[in-house]
Scaffold this motif. Structure first.
Motif: not given
Ligand SMILES: Cc1cc2nc3c(=O)[nH]c(=O)nc-3n(C[C@H](O)[C@H](O)[C@H](O)COP(=O)(O)OP(=O)(O)OC[C@H]3O[C@@H](n4cnc5c(N)ncnc54)[C@H](O)[C@@H]3O)c2cc1C
Length: 507
Positions: A44-58
């Motif tokens: 319950s402490w997340s950024t609450k995104l269902v996301h690919g994670g643009l940053r992880y591409l780096e």
């Protein structure tokens, strides 16, 4: 009540509840225990995104990003009440990542995985676009806008638990697993009720350790197995402030330290800002946003926005600990966000599978893989097939574009509901909102009013159907009404719930 199960799962976070749902739907007998409330750990402490994670591409995490990108639309379809698409504005910051690199990253993001419904990336002229208005005047001229989704993380956990229960799983909250021993080729698990202190025992063929930040502690302390993998605890904090701007898009802000910070429209009247990354030691449940983290988040907003955000404007903050797989990365921000399993089944013993890492976004795929890993120890399991991606979570039995129609139908059947009230109920409970409202013909039929549209009917529903035990469970996890209720109102709710519980115990 049986005490013999195919699968015993430790941990009522998104991963434990996701595995319980998947396993119960495959016909396994499933037991899950959670030492506190569902989603009271990291989930319950997340950024609450269902996301690919643009940053992880780096960090070249292509497998993870692809899987996560594909999950966005799968999860949106099975839970359109608690998941919705969100557009992100990425201002180009001269001196940080060059525009061509952002364009390349976003091209990959658009094409790596399964985007059919979410709109693609587009370029923005921030001098003329509405999203340029709140930003520091003249500093940001060029930007990009791309898609991801937002999720009510704590409700995602509860809905998975609820679905697991409806498919036959036994879910016990406020129950800690205090001992796990091998007994005649299966696990004997000793449980302690956190409220009464009463102990009980269950048996299982397979044990799944989904204890999140406690994964290591459970394995070494409770099971007595030395893990080969290590967990890296990385704290992340968020703050909530009165809304920073009027449009409905989020921003992804690049910081000079290489990190990114999101500003996300939140609960209609607020903006959620996060997050940070710092290695953490100590009790995961005790993590608190530090003043340094709050200052850091406010400073990164002030760097981009025309207004200066002061720490005194923060109305709420929270902090969680990521239970990451320790891949030896030097910096916390670089540690992998992918998940890793460790299976221990030495000398013909009953197996224990431990989960390291993972994201809210990938919980469903993680659950499938966890079951595949233990399938050979479970004679009955239908190991193939991906059923969870095609079956709606409770309340999610409507089209991804059907939320407005659902709100309208609630208002037409219950004309005494305000638009805001109907919207809140539809976004939380989806089609099950009508179950909660029942035959009510007037507002008075919903019983006591606890403030901010929270009524006795809703509280009773949450206690009976969603394991809510205390006011905190309701105002910070089943909802975020804690942002709107006064401490006195929360205390009154808590007293009311305590009386209800006592009444049930006597009955
Ligand atoms: C700051 C931050 C931001 C994040 N943002 C995102 C995001 O935007 N999107 C995304 O996809 N992911 C995000 N994540 C990652 C995601 O939140 C976590 O990976 C996920 O919630 C982990 O879930 P879990 O079930 O493994 O652990 P948890 O949610 O911690 O669940 C483990 C549970 O086990 C219970 N437990 C432990 N020991 C015992 C025991 N002995 N007996 C009974 N119960 C026990 C605990 O009480 C706990 O509830 C974020 C994480 C953080 C910290």
């Amino acid at each position: 009540m049986t005490s013999e199960f195919d699968l015993a799962i430790i941990g009522g976070g998104v991963n434990g509840c996701g595995i319980a749902r998947d396993a119960a739907g495959r016909g396994l007998s499933v037991f899950l225990c959670e030492m506190n409330d569902l989603a009271s750990g990291t989930s319950s402490w997340s950024t609450k995104l269902v996301h690919g994670g643009l940053r992880y591409l780096e960090y070249y995490e292509f497998r993870l990003v692809r899987e996560a990108l594909m999950e966005r639309e799968v999860l949106w379809k099975i839970a359109p009440h608690i998941i919705h698409p969100l557009r992100f504005v990425l201002p180009h910051h001269a001196g940080l990542r060059p525009a061509w690199l952002l364009r390349l990253g976003l091209f990959l993001y658009d094409h790596l995985g399964g985007r059919k419904l979410l709109p693609p990336t587009k370029s923005l002229d921030l001098r003329t676009d509405v999203t340029g208005k709140p930003l520091a005047s003249g500093r940001f001229t060029k930007g990009f806008e791309y898609s991801d989704c937002a999720v009510d993380d704590a409700r995602l956990v509860v809905l998975n638990a609820r679905d697991a229960l409806e498919r036959g799983a036994e879910i016990r909250t406020r129950t800690r697993a205090i001992e796990a021993r091998q007994r005649d080729g299966r696990w004997q698990l000793t449980l302690e009720d956190a409220v009464t202190g009463a102990r009980s025992t269950i048996f299982a063929r397979v044990l799944i350790n989904a204890a999140g930040p406690w994964v290591h502690e459970f394995l070494a302390g409770t099971v007595g197995v030395n893990a080969r993998a290590n967990v890296r605890l990385v704290q992340g904090s968020h703050v909530v402030v009165p809304k920073l701007y009027d449009h409905d898009r989020a921003y992804i802000l690049q910081n000079a330290d290489g990190r990114i910070v999101f500003t996300i429209p939140y609960q209609d009247d607020y903006t959620l800002i996060g997050t940070t990354d710092r290695d953490y030691e100590g009790d995961p449940a005790a993590a608190k946003a530090t003043q340094e983290e709050i200052n850091y988040l406010c400073a990164s907003v002030s760097e981009y926005f025309a207004m200066l955000l002061r720490p005194s404007q923060v109305v709420w903050g929270y902090s969680g600990v990521r239970p990451l797989y320790d891949d030896g990365a030097s910096e916390a921000k670089a540690a992998t966000r992918d998940y890793v399993f460790e299976l221990d089944a030495r000398d013909g013993n009953a197996p224990v599978l431990s989960v390291f890492g993972g994201k809210i976004t990938t919980y469903r795929k993680l659950s499938e893989e966890a079951l595949e890993r233990v399938a050979s120890y479970l004679p009955k399991i239908e190991s193939s097939g991906s059923w969870t991606g095609g079956a709606a979570l409770p309340g999610g039995e409507f089209d991804v574009h059907g939320l407005d129609a659902l709100i309208a139908s609630l208002q037409s059947r219950y004309p005494f509901l305000s638009k805001a009230h109907a919207t809140r109920l539809a976004r939380a409970y989806g089609t099950r909102a009508a179950k909660l409202l029942g035959e009510a013909a007037t507002a008075a039929d919903l019983g006591a009013d606890f403030g901010a549209t929270l009524t006795e009917a809703e509280v009773r529903y949450l206690m009976a159907q969603e394991w809510a035990h205390t006011a905190e469970d309701i105002v910070w996890r089943r909802s975020k009404l804690g942002l709107r209720l006064s401490p006195d109102q929360v205390a009154a709710l808590d007293r009311w719930m305590a009386r209800e519980r006592a009444g049930h115990a006597l009955a």
